[in-house]
Motif scaffolding. Structure first.
Motif, PDB file in Angstrom:
ATOM      1  N   ILE A  47       0.838  -1.199   0.000  1.00 48.16           N
ATOM      2  CA  ILE A  47       0.000   0.000   0.000  1.00 48.16           C
ATOM      3  C   ILE A  47       0.875   1.252   0.000  1.00 48.16           C
ATOM      4  O   ILE A  47       0.602   2.231  -0.709  1.00 48.16           O
ATOM      5  CB  ILE A  47      -0.958  -0.014   1.208  1.00 48.16           C
ATOM      6  N   VAL A  48       1.965   1.240   0.776  1.00 52.64           N
ATOM      7  CA  VAL A  48       2.896   2.368   0.787  1.00 52.64           C
ATOM      8  C   VAL A  48       3.459   2.611  -0.602  1.00 52.64           C
ATOM      9  O   VAL A  48       3.483   3.746  -1.105  1.00 52.64           O
ATOM     10  CB  VAL A  48       4.027   2.135   1.805  1.00 52.64           C
ATOM     11  N   THR A  49       3.914   1.557  -1.261  1.00 46.62           N
ATOM     12  CA  THR A  49       4.462   1.698  -2.608  1.00 46.62           C
ATOM     13  C   THR A  49       3.410   2.217  -3.574  1.00 46.62           C
ATOM     14  O   THR A  49       3.691   3.069  -4.428  1.00 46.62           O
ATOM     15  CB  THR A  49       5.016   0.353  -3.101  1.00 46.62           C
ATOM     16  N   LEU A  50       2.207   1.732  -3.434  1.00 45.81           N
ATOM     17  CA  LEU A  50       1.126   2.115  -4.339  1.00 45.81           C
ATOM     18  C   LEU A  50       0.861   3.611  -4.298  1.00 45.81           C
ATOM     19  O   LEU A  50       0.746   4.257  -5.347  1.00 45.81           O
ATOM     20  CB  LEU A  50      -0.138   1.349  -3.948  1.00 45.81           C
ATOM     21  N   GLU A  51       0.798   4.196  -3.105  1.00 45.26           N
ATOM     22  CA  GLU A  51       0.405   5.608  -3.037  1.00 45.26           C
ATOM     23  C   GLU A  51       1.576   6.565  -2.857  1.00 45.26           C
ATOM     24  O   GLU A  51       1.453   7.748  -3.203  1.00 45.26           O
ATOM     25  CB  GLU A  51      -0.613   5.824  -1.919  1.00 45.26           C
ATOM     26  N   ALA A  52       2.713   6.098  -2.340  1.00 46.03           N
ATOM     27  CA  ALA A  52       3.877   6.975  -2.161  1.00 46.03           C
ATOM     28  C   ALA A  52       4.891   6.828  -3.283  1.00 46.03           C
ATOM     29  O   ALA A  52       5.739   7.704  -3.465  1.00 46.03           O
ATOM     30  CB  ALA A  52       4.552   6.707  -0.815  1.00 46.03           C
ATOM     31  N   GLY A  53       4.856   5.700  -4.019  1.00 42.27           N
ATOM     32  CA  GLY A  53       5.724   5.529  -5.170  1.00 42.27           C
ATOM     33  C   GLY A  53       7.102   4.979  -4.879  1.00 42.27           C
ATOM     34  O   GLY A  53       7.865   4.711  -5.811  1.00 42.27           O
ATOM     35  N   LYS A  54       7.447   4.796  -3.618  1.00 44.91           N
ATOM     36  CA  LYS A  54       8.804   4.342  -3.310  1.00 44.91           C
ATOM     37  C   LYS A  54       8.973   2.870  -3.676  1.00 44.91           C
ATOM     38  O   LYS A  54       7.994   2.102  -3.689  1.00 44.91           O
ATOM     39  CB  LYS A  54       9.161   4.593  -1.847  1.00 44.91           C
ATOM     40  N   PRO A  55      10.189   2.443  -3.997  1.00 47.75           N
ATOM     41  CA  PRO A  55      10.427   1.032  -4.313  1.00 47.75           C
ATOM     42  C   PRO A  55       9.943   0.122  -3.191  1.00 47.75           C
ATOM     43  O   PRO A  55      10.022   0.466  -2.010  1.00 47.75           O
ATOM     44  CB  PRO A  55      11.949   0.961  -4.471  1.00 47.75           C
TER      45      PRO A  55
END
Length: 496
Positions: A102-110
């Motif tokens: 979920i973090v990657t999905l909305e924040a874009g980080k690897p």
């Protein structure tokens, strides 16, 4: 709500964590206006879902719920609060991978970085579950035999927690863990770019049995954020504010809190120096520079911003650093092996682009990068190295918050410290040296709240996180993180 194959897979595995409603008084609610705002994946530009676009009326409801819950939560035992936090932590561990996605999905980080953030964020709940039982008072020797002097720590009340987008998991847990351990209740305002991580955390808090009203999340668009922040700062039901974000917004919140003489903790912008002295092990310095600079595409408050390299090791350090940077893999954070993702939004992308253009127009030299990486998406910018930096360039004084390395050459220790300290910011600083005497001299003279010596990664739940000068007030993490959420009561028992 969710469309792409990768998102649909995540949805199938963790439907209970993906929420499109806010969380107030133990209920999942839309905005009273029924308005919503869209949240996009910065790597692809796709709309990944909508969240309630709440305003002051919704926030007032959350504040009232937290105030009601505080009446009983403040009287729970330290052991009980520890137990609730530990259950919350255990559920976060069980849901580690889905939280990271979920973090990657909305924040874009690897994804590898998101996994690290979730581990880091979870550690605060674990730490404060233990610290809850160590909020000790004092018995002070009395100057007279008929009096007893007691000192107790009490929770301040409702805490407004305003979190940023760059660490949507860890910045909430770092604040909420300390607040709950202290006996406070919370109204959380996540960033408009990253509300789904906050809501996922609330789902797990609810599963952990944390009573209704103790934790509340109000989501909103960028347009409604100022009015929500203003209410949190000025409401007489809110006892304190904890904010992580820009210095500009922090100053505004500070002024708004002054009307009620409200407790406030501010973790604001940085302009971190990264100093490499002649005695340094250059290879170690390069590794530390890469770790410090390129996490989350340079979008961290403790990212190194100004690289100061002493004359004798300048060429070696720059050559090695450029080679490492040129080997970084950019792309969508959902893909294996990606090390650098996108910038969070168009505002941040435009700022980074403008900073590079300004520096180049005034004589800066580009050693690598220096332009958008549109082959990956609209918000990608190449990792960039600039030299020949001058004081009239914006990158000299402004926090970049992006994948730009600004390199300065200096001659003496005194000159390096002068440049490092010539800023109104004072969050983190880093330096590399093998000279023991120099290590203690520079660590003392560097005007920052946190100092990494021969180390590029310094954040941990056990250490106090915060800055000096215009980088903030108070400390988060460690046992000092309790201080923003407690007040000291002196009790004098007489006629003994």
């Amino acid at each position: 709500m969710l469309k792409t194959p990768w998102i649909r897979t995540l949805q199938a595995r963790s439907m209970h964590l993906l929420k499109d409603k806010a969380f107030i008084d133990g209920q999942w609610l839309p905005a009273q206006s029924n308005k919503v705002f869209s949240v996009t994946n910065p790597a692809t530009g796709e709309v990944i879902g909508t969240a309630p676009d709440m305003d002051q009326s919704d926030t007032q409801s959350a504040i009232e719920a937290a105030a009601t819950a505080f009446k009983t939560w403040q009287d729970t035992t330290a052991k009980d609060r520890s137990h609730f936090l530990r259950k919350w932590y255990d559920l976060m561990v069980q849901n580690h991978e889905n939280l990271a996605k979920i973090v990657t999905l909305e924040a874009g980080k690897p994804l590898v970085e998101s996994r690290g953030e979730v581990t880091y964020g979870n550690s605060f709940i674990e730490f404060f579950s233990e610290e809850a039982r160590r909020i000790h008072g004092e018995i002070i020797p009395s100057p007279t035999p008929t009096k007893k002097i007691l000192v107790e720590k009490h929770p301040i009340g409702v805490a407004g927690l305003i979190a940023p987008w760059n660490f949507p998991h860890a910045m909430i847990t770092r604040k909420a863990g300390a607040a709950l351990a202290s006996g406070c209740t919370c109204v959380i305002k996540p960033a408009e770019d990253t509300p789904f991580t906050a809501l996922a955390l609330m789902e797990l808090a609810q599963q952990a049995g944390i009573p209704k009203g103790v934790l509340n999340v109000v989501t909103s668009s960028r347009e409604n954020a100022p009015q929500i922040g203003n209410l949190l700062c000025e409401s007489p039901l809110v006892a304190g504010i904890s904010f992580t974000g820009s210095t500009q917004v922090g100053k505004l919140l500070y002024r708004q809190c002054s009307s009620g003489i409200k407790r406030i903790g501010l973790e604001l912008g940085g302009n971190a120096p990264f100093i490499v002295f002649d005695s340094a092990k250059v290879g170690n310095a390069v590794k530390g520079a890469m770790a410090s600079k390129f996490r989350n595409c340079g979008q961290t408050c403790v990212s190194s911003n100004r690289f100061l390299v002493q004359r004798q090791v300048y060429d070696s350090f720059v050559d090695q650093l450029v080679k490492e940077i040129q080997g970084l893999k950019m792309g969508n954070g959902q893909e294996a092996g990606v090390q650098v993702g996108p910038l969070i939004n168009h505002t941040q992308f435009d700022k980074v682009s403008d900073l590079v253009k300004d520096a180049v127009s005034k004589g800066a030299k580009v050693l690598t990068g220096g332009k958008p990486a549109t082959q990956f998406g609209e918000l990608f910018y190449e990792p960039t190295v600039l030299t020949d930096i001058k004081e009239n360039m914006r990158v000299y004084t402004e926090e970049v918050f992006g994948p730009i390395v600004n390199i300065f050459r200096f001659e003496t220790e005194e000159e390096g410290l002068r440049i490092a300290n010539s800023t109104e910011r004072g969050l983190a600083g880093y330096f590399y040296s093998e000279d023991v005497a120099q290590i203690f001299r520079v660590a003392r003279k560097l005007e920052v709240g946190m100092c990494g010596v021969n180390e590029g990664i310094i954040s941990t739940a056990e250490a106090p996180f915060g800055g000096i000068k215009e980088s903030g007030l108070g400390r988060e993490g460690s046992h000092h993180g309790i201080d923003d959420f407690t007040y000291i009561k002196y009790i004098c028992v007489g006629n003994l």
